[in-house]
Design a protein around this motif. Structure first.
Motif, short mmCIF file in Angstrom:
data_model
loop_
_atom_site.label_atom_id
_atom_site.label_comp_id
_atom_site.label_asym_id
_atom_site.label_seq_id
_atom_site.Cartn_x
_atom_site.Cartn_y
_atom_site.Cartn_z
N VAL A 1 49.19 50.56 80.46
CA VAL A 1 48.56 50.16 79.20
C VAL A 1 47.54 51.21 78.77
CG1 VAL A 1 48.91 47.69 79.59
CG2 VAL A 1 46.81 48.80 80.42
N PRO B 1 44.34 50.50 72.08
CA PRO B 1 45.18 50.26 70.91
C PRO B 1 45.48 51.57 70.16
CG PRO B 1 43.50 48.57 71.06
CD PRO B 1 43.19 49.57 72.13
N GLY B 2 46.75 51.78 69.85
CA GLY B 2 47.16 52.97 69.13
C GLY B 2 47.57 54.13 70.02
N THR C 1 49.67 56.38 72.79
CA THR C 1 51.09 56.60 73.06
C THR C 1 51.24 57.20 74.45
OG1 THR C 1 51.14 58.86 72.17
CG2 THR C 1 51.52 57.04 70.62
N ASP D 1 43.37 43.02 74.27
CA ASP D 1 44.05 43.80 73.24
C ASP D 1 44.28 45.22 73.77
OD1 ASP D 1 45.13 44.72 70.89
OD2 ASP D 1 43.19 44.98 69.87
N GLU E 1 47.43 48.41 74.43
CA GLU E 1 48.72 48.94 74.02
C GLU E 1 49.66 49.02 75.23
OE1 GLU E 1 51.05 50.03 70.83
OE2 GLU E 1 48.85 49.88 70.64
N LEU F 1 52.33 50.76 77.03
CA LEU F 1 52.93 52.09 77.00
C LEU F 1 54.24 52.15 77.77
CD1 LEU F 1 49.69 54.21 77.59
CD2 LEU F 1 50.73 53.50 75.42
#
Length: 324
Positions: free
Chosen positions: A104, A107-108, A110, A174, A176, A178
């Protein structure tokens, strides 16, 4: 005619409290979620096994969920040692959690952004193959726990670009996603046990396990074999046998034993009596249903009625009854 009554409304039953290694999003929380009677009750996150068991002993919690064994790394020594040294505890159930890891980021983020990965050392070792293939130039920052590695990203305490954590972390924070399924062993499983204060064991189900801690009387040739014979001669299979240092001198060990069967089984009760005569210290940790619910198989010559008949035969000899 209306009838009046002075009866008071029913008093709701008090809620039970369960301790687990927190915060939210851990594998331990996933294990506790499997306990039907824990749903809708108070869940108390703690920082370590010792705190979880102290909650039980001192009455802050009714039970605690702790990790006891991993299919990749073996026994969890801190839990095994704690059960050996903290009196008044019983294992009342076991639960299996597949060990799955996700990568992870903030947020945003990559996957291409990742060069520095935060992870607990055990989790990192179990994902090293995937990391080496996917992110060959990455570096590792050790974290205190899987959850801590992820929370460091959110709270700004970590310089890492990504973190290895359990999938449950995404339900609470919250972050992301990956990559998922990054563990090197797709069959990895952690075994957890639910521990309460000393209680009578639940009734046998036919798919049970008994956990013990056994010390050898002396260090002599064949001592371990003599202990194992207490089970072998009664047709009892061992699903776990591990040694842990007692700590009072070099070369002194106790053995962690998981045996197939229940203390109310005649063969298991007979084995416990044999262990009690042989060992200076036997700690009974509990008999409880197996997580896989697999029925325990054994030869008919070790059936309960065989042990009962043998005792009746001996009583007849002692009373002078004629043999039939």
């Amino acid at each position: 005619m209306a009838v009046t009554t002075n009866a008071s409304p029913p008093v709701p039953a008090s809620r039970r409290t369960y301790s687990f290694l927190g915060p939210a999003g851990t594998f331990t929380e996933a294990a506790l979620a499997q306990v039907p009677e824990a749903r809708g009750q108070n869940w108390r996150p703690v920082r370590n096994v010792g705190e979880a068991l102290a909650d039980v002993v001192e009455g802050r919690s009714d039970a605690a969920m702790i990790a006891i064994e991993n299919s990749v790394d073996g026994g969890v020594s801190t839990a095994q040692d704690a059960l050996a040294t903290v009196p008044g505890l019983r294992i009342i159930g076991e639960y299996l959690v597949p060990v799955e890891f996700v990568l992870v980021g903030r947020p945003g983020a990559t996957l291409e952004d990742v060069s520095l990965v935060a992870a607990h050392p055990v989790a990192y070792a179990q994902c090293l193959g995937w990391l080496s293939n996917t992110l060959p130039a990455h570096a590792h920052i050790p974290a205190a726990s899987n959850v801590a590695s992820a929370l460091g990203l959110i709270e700004g305490d970590s310089q890492a670009d990504a973190a290895i954590a359990a999938p449950g972390i995404l339900e609470h924070h919250d972050l992301e996603l990956l990559a998922q399924g990054i563990g090197d062993n797709e069959h990895a499983v952690t075994r957890f046990v639910l521990v309460s204060r000393t209680v009578a064991p639940p009734a046998p189900t036919g798919a049970d396990k008994t956990s013990l801690l056994v010390e050898l009387p002396d260090d002599y040739p064949g001592a371990l074999l003599e202990m194992l014979e207490q089970f072998a001669t009664r047709g009892i299979n061992l699903s776990l046998l591990a040694s842990r240092p007692i700590g009072d001198a070099l070369g002194r060990y106790r053995f962690v034993v998981d045996a197939d069967g229940h203390i109310e089984d005649e063969r298991m009760a007979d084995a416990l009596l044999g262990l009690r005569r042989f060992s200076p210290k036997v700690t009974y940790l509990g008999s409880y249903p197996r997580a896989d619910r697999a029925i325990v198989r054994y030869s008919e010559r070790y059936a309960d009625d065989v042990f009962v008949e043998a005792r009746d035969w001996l009583r007849g000899l002692l009373s002078g009854e004629p043999e039939v």
